[in-house]
Design a protein around this motif. Structure first.
Motif, PDB file in Angstrom:
ATOM      1  N   GLY A 142       0.725  -4.173   4.002  1.00  0.00           N
ATOM      2  CA  GLY A 142      -0.206  -5.056   4.766  1.00  0.00           C
ATOM      3  C   GLY A 142      -0.181  -6.632   4.942  1.00  0.00           C
ATOM      4  O   GLY A 142       0.275  -7.281   3.829  1.00  0.00           O
TER       5      GLY A 142
ATOM      6  N   ALA B  87     -12.920  -0.338  11.345  1.00  0.00           N
ATOM      7  CA  ALA B  87     -11.966   0.572  10.689  1.00  0.00           C
ATOM      8  C   ALA B  87     -11.952   0.392   9.120  1.00  0.00           C
ATOM      9  O   ALA B  87     -11.682  -0.986   8.812  1.00  0.00           O
TER      10      ALA B  87
ATOM     11  N   ILE C  14      -5.897   7.624  11.510  1.00  0.00           N
ATOM     12  CA  ILE C  14      -7.315   6.953  11.713  1.00  0.00           C
ATOM     13  C   ILE C  14      -8.021   7.870  12.494  1.00  0.00           C
ATOM     14  O   ILE C  14      -7.826   8.777  13.502  1.00  0.00           O
TER      15      ILE C  14
ATOM     16  N   SER D 154      -1.540   4.999   7.919  1.00  0.00           N
ATOM     17  CA  SER D 154      -2.705   5.768   7.533  1.00  0.00           C
ATOM     18  C   SER D 154      -3.110   6.608   9.026  1.00  0.00           C
ATOM     19  O   SER D 154      -2.847   6.055  10.074  1.00  0.00           O
TER      20      SER D 154
ATOM     21  N   GLY E 105      -1.794  -0.509  19.224  1.00  0.00           N
ATOM     22  CA  GLY E 105      -1.398   0.645  18.227  1.00  0.00           C
ATOM     23  C   GLY E 105      -1.155   2.092  18.925  1.00  0.00           C
ATOM     24  O   GLY E 105      -0.471   2.865  18.431  1.00  0.00           O
TER      25      GLY E 105
ATOM     26  N   PRO F  95      -3.370  -5.801   8.799  1.00  0.00           N
ATOM     27  CA  PRO F  95      -2.685  -5.099   9.861  1.00  0.00           C
ATOM     28  C   PRO F  95      -1.169  -4.720   8.883  1.00  0.00           C
ATOM     29  O   PRO F  95      -1.081  -5.460   7.975  1.00  0.00           O
TER      30      PRO F  95
ATOM     31  N   THR G 224      -8.018   6.226   7.481  1.00  0.00           N
ATOM     32  CA  THR G 224      -8.629   5.018   7.987  1.00  0.00           C
ATOM     33  C   THR G 224     -10.110   5.793   8.934  1.00  0.00           C
ATOM     34  O   THR G 224      -9.874   6.705   9.580  1.00  0.00           O
TER      35      THR G 224
ATOM     36  N   THR H   3       0.990  -1.135   0.082  1.00  0.00           N
ATOM     37  CA  THR H   3      -0.040  -0.105  -0.132  1.00  0.00           C
ATOM     38  C   THR H   3       0.820   1.268   0.036  1.00  0.00           C
ATOM     39  O   THR H   3       2.166   1.092   0.265  1.00  0.00           O
TER      40      THR H   3
ATOM     41  N   LEU I   8      -7.464   9.007  16.170  1.00  0.00           N
ATOM     42  CA  LEU I   8      -6.860   8.177  17.250  1.00  0.00           C
ATOM     43  C   LEU I   8      -5.465   7.715  16.881  1.00  0.00           C
ATOM     44  O   LEU I   8      -5.009   7.315  17.582  1.00  0.00           O
ATOM     45  N   ARG I   9      -5.289   8.030  15.598  1.00  0.00           N
ATOM     46  CA  ARG I   9      -3.736   7.735  15.172  1.00  0.00           C
ATOM     47  C   ARG I   9      -3.239   8.905  14.344  1.00  0.00           C
ATOM     48  O   ARG I   9      -3.918   8.993  13.219  1.00  0.00           O
TER      49      ARG I   9
END
Ligand code: TXA
Ligand code: MG
Length: 318
Positions: A28, A109, A173, A171, A215, A132, A88, A23, A184-185
């Motif tokens: 992944g 997600a 999130i 990505s 994560g 993942p 995401t 990706t 979140l990320r």
């Protein structure tokens, strides 16, 4: 085996096997998201705990409607602008997505990755791919097929070769499960860009719907070498140890260390380029047998924030 045969990759996936996929963010480790046995293999190959949920990858926003309750207007706006790309969306799920994929969370997600081979693969399949990052649990994410092969080669029948990941960092999130959008990320789509589309949002990168999810823990993304934030010159390293001492800087040359022990992420001080180099730099210094790596923080803007987040986690600093 590493190869570029999309049909072969599709065959393995249809038969419930794992395939590593390229990706634009990182490679992944993919399986049929609707096949719980296949998804279980992901957790086993990575040695990943079952409480850490997976991202579901698809080729178009149209398919997402089949798995989620509704997509809020702001999420649709973001998808229209940033997909395919390093973003995401966390959305409330329907029962079509198994608890194994979401680790029991009421949300899933989802992301449309921006890589031509993987988009072609996804559009050839009648199921989405749970994936993942294709690294052993806790280690740095892979940005080349060779990185995947080095660590998981004996556990995956096929690695789809798609060249080095262009963005190089996972990505971003963003969750739409609560009353307001929440990051979140930090990742490959900068907060600044997201703000331009939806205005202000919460940033909660050390909190999580599942507080155990790694994560978001400080031990993630860590190389094997001891990882320290700061300038090597400030550390009073004994001369004999310098040969095992590595450094990561934005663009700065370090007199004290041999050239091959230092990784400059971007000579031109371009944060996007720095992001594309960060994980490979960590891996290379590990491979060279460095015992300690000193890393300098990037400017805290754009993708610099996401890089700094990874550097802090590698150094176990929140
Ligand atoms: O760029 C990426 O996102 C890469 C490529 C392969 O797409 N994938 C990736 O996956 O980084 P992984 O598993 O290494 O990180 C996914 C993160 C985990 O921290 C997990 O906790 C979070 O996504 N996550 C997954 N499902 C979630 C959910 N329903 N709610 C909140 N967080 C979720
Ligand atoms: Mg990961």
């Amino acid at each position: 085996m590493i190869g570029t045969d999309i049909d072969k990759a599709a065959e393995y996936l249809k038969n419930g096997e794992l395939v590593a996929i390229p990706t634009e963010t990182v490679y992944g480790l993919a399986a049929n998201a609707f096949d719980t046995q296949a998804v279980t293999k992901i957790f086993k190959a990575k040695n990943r705990p079952f409480f850490d949920p997976l991202i579901v990858h698809t080729h178009s926003i149209d398919t997402v409607h089949q798995w989620v309750e509704n997509i809020p207007p702001q999420a649709i706006e973001l998808a229209n602008i940033f997909w395919p790309g390093p973003l995401t969306l966390v959305l409330r799920k329907k029962d079509t997505i198994s608890d194994l994929v979401t680790a029991g969370n009421p949300t899933v997600a989802v992301r449309v990755p921006n890589h031509p081979l993987t988009l072609q693969l996804l559009s050839q399949l009648d199921f989405p791919l749970a994936a993942p990052s294709a690294n052993p649990f806790g280690y740095v994410s892979p940005t080349t097929a060779q990185h995947v092969s080095d660590q998981l080669g004996d556990k995956i029948p096929y690695i789809l070769e798609g060249g080095p990941s262009k963005v190089g960092i996972e990505s971003t999130i963003i969750s739409f499960a609560g009353p307001v959008p929440e990051i979140l990320r930090l990742g490959g789509t900068s907060i600044e860009k997201i703000k331009q589309v939806i205005g202000d949002m919460e940033v909660n990168i050390n909190q999580h719907s599942n507080p155990q999810a790694p994560g978001q823990t400080d031990s993630h993304y860590a190389p094997h070498a001891r990882f320290v934030l700061g300038r090597v010159e400030d550390a009073n390293v004994p001369v004999d140890n310098l040969v095992y001492t590595g450094a990561i800087t934005f663009s700065r040359h370090i007199q004290l260390l041999a050239q091959e022990n230092q990784m400059r992420l971007s000579e031109n001080e371009d944060l996007d380029e720095a992001a594309s180099n960060i994980f490979a730099a960590m891996r290379l210094l590990d491979k060279k047998g460095m015992k300690v790596i000193y890393a300098e923080l990037m400017p805290d803007t754009g993708l610099g924030r996401a890089i700094n987040d990874r550097l802090r986690r590698a150094a176990h600093i929140k």
